[in-house]
Design a protein around this motif. Structure first.
Motif, short mmCIF file in Angstrom:
data_model
loop_
_atom_site.label_atom_id
_atom_site.label_comp_id
_atom_site.label_asym_id
_atom_site.label_seq_id
_atom_site.Cartn_x
_atom_site.Cartn_y
_atom_site.Cartn_z
N PHE A 3 -71.04 -22.92 48.45
CA PHE A 3 -71.46 -24.00 49.35
C PHE A 3 -72.46 -24.92 48.63
O PHE A 3 -72.32 -26.14 48.66
N GLU A 4 -73.44 -24.32 47.99
CA GLU A 4 -74.45 -25.11 47.27
C GLU A 4 -73.80 -25.94 46.16
O GLU A 4 -74.14 -27.11 45.96
N HIS A 5 -72.87 -25.34 45.45
CA HIS A 5 -72.17 -26.05 44.38
C HIS A 5 -71.41 -27.27 44.95
O HIS A 5 -71.44 -28.35 44.36
N LEU A 6 -70.76 -27.10 46.09
CA LEU A 6 -70.03 -28.21 46.71
C LEU A 6 -70.98 -29.34 47.11
O LEU A 6 -70.68 -30.52 46.92
N ILE A 7 -72.10 -28.99 47.69
CA ILE A 7 -73.10 -30.00 48.09
C ILE A 7 -73.57 -30.77 46.85
O ILE A 7 -73.64 -32.00 46.86
N PHE A 11 -72.78 -34.82 46.35
CA PHE A 11 -73.89 -35.77 46.35
C PHE A 11 -74.46 -36.03 44.94
O PHE A 11 -75.56 -36.56 44.81
N ALA A 12 -73.72 -35.69 43.90
CA ALA A 12 -74.23 -35.83 42.52
C ALA A 12 -74.75 -37.23 42.22
O ALA A 12 -75.80 -37.39 41.59
N ASP A 13 -74.05 -38.25 42.67
CA ASP A 13 -74.48 -39.63 42.40
C ASP A 13 -75.71 -40.03 43.20
O ASP A 13 -76.34 -41.04 42.89
N ALA A 14 -76.03 -39.25 44.21
CA ALA A 14 -77.17 -39.57 45.08
C ALA A 14 -78.38 -38.68 44.80
O ALA A 14 -79.30 -38.61 45.60
N ARG A 38 -79.72 -38.09 57.04
CA ARG A 38 -79.50 -36.77 57.63
C ARG A 38 -78.16 -36.66 58.37
O ARG A 38 -77.46 -35.65 58.21
N PRO A 39 -77.76 -37.65 59.16
CA PRO A 39 -76.45 -37.54 59.83
C PRO A 39 -75.28 -37.40 58.84
O PRO A 39 -74.31 -36.71 59.13
N ILE A 40 -75.39 -38.03 57.68
CA ILE A 40 -74.35 -37.92 56.66
C ILE A 40 -74.33 -36.49 56.12
O ILE A 40 -73.26 -35.89 55.96
N ILE A 41 -75.48 -35.94 55.85
CA ILE A 41 -75.56 -34.56 55.35
C ILE A 41 -74.97 -33.60 56.37
O ILE A 41 -74.20 -32.70 56.02
N ASP A 42 -75.31 -33.79 57.64
CA ASP A 42 -74.76 -32.94 58.70
C ASP A 42 -73.23 -33.03 58.74
O ASP A 42 -72.55 -32.02 58.86
N LYS A 43 -72.70 -34.24 58.61
CA LYS A 43 -71.24 -34.44 58.62
C LYS A 43 -70.60 -33.78 57.40
O LYS A 43 -69.53 -33.16 57.51
N VAL A 44 -71.22 -33.88 56.24
CA VAL A 44 -70.69 -33.27 55.03
C VAL A 44 -70.64 -31.75 55.17
O VAL A 44 -69.65 -31.12 54.77
N VAL A 45 -71.65 -31.16 55.77
CA VAL A 45 -71.65 -29.71 56.00
C VAL A 45 -70.45 -29.35 56.88
O VAL A 45 -69.72 -28.39 56.58
N THR A 46 -70.21 -30.12 57.94
CA THR A 46 -69.07 -29.88 58.82
C THR A 46 -67.75 -30.02 58.05
O THR A 46 -66.85 -29.20 58.22
N GLY A 51 -63.02 -27.60 55.43
CA GLY A 51 -62.14 -27.77 54.27
C GLY A 51 -61.67 -29.20 54.07
O GLY A 51 -60.96 -29.50 53.12
N GLU A 52 -62.09 -30.10 54.94
CA GLU A 52 -61.66 -31.50 54.87
C GLU A 52 -62.44 -32.31 53.84
O GLU A 52 -62.11 -33.47 53.59
N ILE A 53 -63.46 -31.72 53.23
CA ILE A 53 -64.32 -32.44 52.30
C ILE A 53 -63.53 -33.03 51.13
O ILE A 53 -63.93 -34.06 50.57
#
Length: 69
Positions: A3-7, A11-14, A38-46, A51-53
């Motif tokens: 999970f941490e690796h995916l995050i 967000f590598a460019d950010a 924060r809302p973007i981060i919450d959406k990315v976690v979802t 698996g839609e990421i």
């Protein structure tokens, strides 16, 4: 760990480009901080959990999620 690796990958460019100095003056360059609303981060976690990421990317300039081309 996955999970941490995916995050980090998503967000590598950010990644916040900052140096922090400890009490001994030693420079530390954290790679754990990202500039994203924060809302973007919450959406990315979802999206990761569903698996839609794989269909999305983050536009750091507009600070929005976009469907991959």
């Amino acid at each position: 760990q996955k999970f941490e690796h995916l995050i980090h990958r998503f967000f590598a460019d950010a990644c916040l480009n900052v140096d922090v100095f400890d009490t001994k003056g030693i420079r530390i360059t954290p790679r754990e901080w990202f500039v994203a609303p924060r809302p973007i981060i919450d959406k990315v976690v979802t999206l990761i959990l569903s698996g839609e990421i794989v269909n999305w990317r983050y536009d750091k300039d507009l600070q929005i999620l976009k469907i991959k081309d």
